[in-house]
Motif scaffolding. Structure first.
Motif, PDB file in Angstrom:
ATOM      1  N   LEU A  75     -14.364  -3.398  -2.260  1.00  0.00           N
ATOM      2  CA  LEU A  75     -14.154  -2.055  -1.725  1.00  0.00           C
ATOM      3  C   LEU A  75     -14.154  -1.016  -2.845  1.00  0.00           C
ATOM      4  CD1 LEU A  75     -11.393  -2.873   0.908  1.00  0.00           C
ATOM      5  CD2 LEU A  75     -13.637  -1.878   1.430  1.00  0.00           C
ATOM      6  N   THR A 120       0.820  -1.217   0.000  1.00  0.00           N
ATOM      7  CA  THR A 120       0.000   0.000   0.000  1.00  0.00           C
ATOM      8  C   THR A 120       0.852   1.265   0.000  1.00  0.00           C
ATOM      9  OG1 THR A 120      -0.114   0.189   2.426  1.00  0.00           O
ATOM     10  CG2 THR A 120      -1.814  -1.158   1.331  1.00  0.00           C
ATOM     11  N   ALA A 161      -7.251   6.415  -0.552  1.00  0.00           N
ATOM     12  CA  ALA A 161      -7.532   4.993  -0.350  1.00  0.00           C
ATOM     13  C   ALA A 161      -7.927   4.316  -1.659  1.00  0.00           C
ATOM     14  CB  ALA A 161      -8.626   4.816   0.697  1.00  0.00           C
ATOM     15  N   ARG A 185      -7.588   5.810   9.829  1.00  0.00           N
ATOM     16  CA  ARG A 185      -8.463   5.542   8.696  1.00  0.00           C
ATOM     17  C   ARG A 185      -7.766   4.657   7.667  1.00  0.00           C
ATOM     18  NH1 ARG A 185     -12.567   9.959   6.003  1.00  0.00           N
ATOM     19  NH2 ARG A 185     -13.819   8.430   4.858  1.00  0.00           N
ATOM     20  N   ARG A 186      -6.495   4.913   7.434  1.00  0.00           N
ATOM     21  CA  ARG A 186      -5.735   4.036   6.534  1.00  0.00           C
ATOM     22  C   ARG A 186      -5.684   2.615   7.092  1.00  0.00           C
ATOM     23  NH1 ARG A 186      -1.679   8.636   6.746  1.00  0.00           N
ATOM     24  NH2 ARG A 186      -2.219   9.967   4.967  1.00  0.00           N
ATOM     25  N   ARG A 224     -16.857   2.588  -0.469  1.00  0.00           N
ATOM     26  CA  ARG A 224     -17.145   2.948   0.917  1.00  0.00           C
ATOM     27  C   ARG A 224     -16.447   2.014   1.902  1.00  0.00           C
ATOM     28  NH1 ARG A 224     -21.251   6.569   1.561  1.00  0.00           N
ATOM     29  NH2 ARG A 224     -22.341   7.150  -0.371  1.00  0.00           N
ATOM     30  N   HIS A 225     -16.228   2.537   3.106  1.00  0.00           N
ATOM     31  CA  HIS A 225     -15.735   1.682   4.183  1.00  0.00           C
ATOM     32  C   HIS A 225     -16.795   0.637   4.493  1.00  0.00           C
ATOM     33  CE1 HIS A 225     -12.136   3.925   5.606  1.00  0.00           C
ATOM     34  NE2 HIS A 225     -12.753   4.960   5.071  1.00  0.00           N
ATOM     35  N   LEU A 271      -6.027   1.177  -3.319  1.00  0.00           N
ATOM     36  CA  LEU A 271      -6.738  -0.066  -3.638  1.00  0.00           C
ATOM     37  C   LEU A 271      -6.572  -0.436  -5.114  1.00  0.00           C
ATOM     38  CD1 LEU A 271      -9.956   0.551  -1.532  1.00  0.00           C
ATOM     39  CD2 LEU A 271      -8.285  -1.269  -1.145  1.00  0.00           C
ATOM     40  N   ALA A 298      -9.688  -4.021   6.432  1.00  0.00           N
ATOM     41  CA  ALA A 298     -10.753  -4.543   5.573  1.00  0.00           C
ATOM     42  C   ALA A 298     -10.173  -5.429   4.474  1.00  0.00           C
ATOM     43  CB  ALA A 298     -11.546  -3.389   4.964  1.00  0.00           C
ATOM     44  N   VAL A 323      -8.788   0.694   6.416  1.00  0.00           N
ATOM     45  CA  VAL A 323      -8.827   0.164   5.049  1.00  0.00           C
ATOM     46  C   VAL A 323      -7.959  -1.088   4.937  1.00  0.00           C
ATOM     47  CG1 VAL A 323      -8.264   0.647   2.630  1.00  0.00           C
ATOM     48  CG2 VAL A 323      -9.316   2.429   4.051  1.00  0.00           C
ATOM     49  N   LEU A 361     -14.821   6.148   0.794  1.00  0.00           N
ATOM     50  CA  LEU A 361     -13.377   6.040   0.917  1.00  0.00           C
ATOM     51  C   LEU A 361     -12.726   7.337   0.443  1.00  0.00           C
ATOM     52  CD1 LEU A 361     -12.996   2.486  -0.647  1.00  0.00           C
ATOM     53  CD2 LEU A 361     -12.643   3.038   1.764  1.00  0.00           C
TER      54      LEU A 361
END
Length: 273
Positions: free
Chosen positions: A252, A85, A212, A155-156, A257-258, A216, A162, A159, A208
């Motif tokens: 995702l 990432t 992010a 927040r990262r 969205r989260h 992704l 998830a 993600v 998101l």
């Protein structure tokens, strides 16, 4: 292990992965609060030394929903995804032989402990700078609102969790050091079934960030057949589990969205800290 007994990592100029993989591993103590065997060690290579954590496969407790002897590989796989990432939210982690056999070896992070990332507040609103997770039972007669910081680093991490399907994102698995945030203890990850359990639900259902989404998209490319990340994960996880990672990234990106709790699995890990 008491802080007074810890050996400082010092300044390391060698690539930490090289140090962790090829260095002389020496056990200095045991972290007894952990459910699996967690050993505090030093690793020395070509005149440099750093502190690290060593979790031998032989010390893993069996879990009903994960194949035996696979938690160390999952910790390494979580690092590989984090590294891909570009956020580097997981400390450098490798799979290597050690005094008690093969296991995970991870660079030790000295957490500063001076950042408030989680809190319990009275009332029904989280307040400025905080995101609500849910009500928590404080004692027999009182509940409070569990909140986490509205922090870009968290927040990262939400993600990343998830993507790797983290089943155990407790408060104690968050380490703040030198302005950076790290997540640790990723043995309970990459289940092919939905197992996301976390304290970082504050952004559930929200769009998101653009950052992010770009990350992704990069993961999607790296996870394609022949992609660098796909090849690294193939050596650590089953084909079904790698395909599930691809599907979570695709989902995702499709939703934008989260994720929100599915309702089919406890959303909050226990104990939460």
């Amino acid at each position: 292990m008491p802080a007074s007994e810890r050996i400082p990592a010092g300044s390391v100029t060698t690539d930490p992965r090289t140090l962790l993989t090829h260095g002389q591993l020496t056990v200095r103590g045991q972290i007894r609060e952990a459910s699996n065997a967690v050993l505090y060690c030093t690793v020395a290579y070509e005149g440099e030394e750093a502190a690290c954590v060593y979790k031998p496969v032989a010390g893993e407790q069996p879990l009903w929903d994960f194949p035996d002897g696979t938690l160390a590989q999952r910790e390494v796989a979580a690092y590989e995804v984090s590294r891909a990432t570009g956020w580097d939210l997981v400390p450098p982690t490798v799979l290597r032989d050690g005094p008690y056999g093969e296991g995970m070896c991870q660079l030790w992070i000295d957490a500063s402990g001076d950042e408030a990332l989680l809190a319990l507040v009275d009332g029904d609103e989280p307040g400025d700078g905080w995101k609500a997770v849910g009500r928590a039972q404080v004692d027999e007669e009182r509940t409070a609102l569990l909140v986490h910081a509205d922090d870009d680093r968290l927040r990262r991490l939400a993600v990343l969790d998830a993507v790797i399907n983290n089943g155990d994102r407790k408060g104690g698995h968050l380490l703040a050091a030198g302005g950076r945030l790290y997540g640790i203890d990723h043995g309970v990850t990459f289940n092919a079934e939905d197992r996301l359990r976390t304290l970082l639900w504050g952004w559930a259902g929200e769009p998101l960030t653009e950052e992010a989404v770009e990350v992704l998209r990069g993961l999607r490319e790296a996870l394609a057949d022949g992609g660098a990340l796909a090849e690294r994960l193939a050596a650590l996880l089953t084909k079904v589990e790698v395909e599930a990672v691809r599907e979570r990234v695709r989902s995702l990106l499709e939703s934008g969205r989260h994720p929100a709790p599915s309702g089919e699995w406890p959303a909050i890990p226990w104990p939460p800290v």
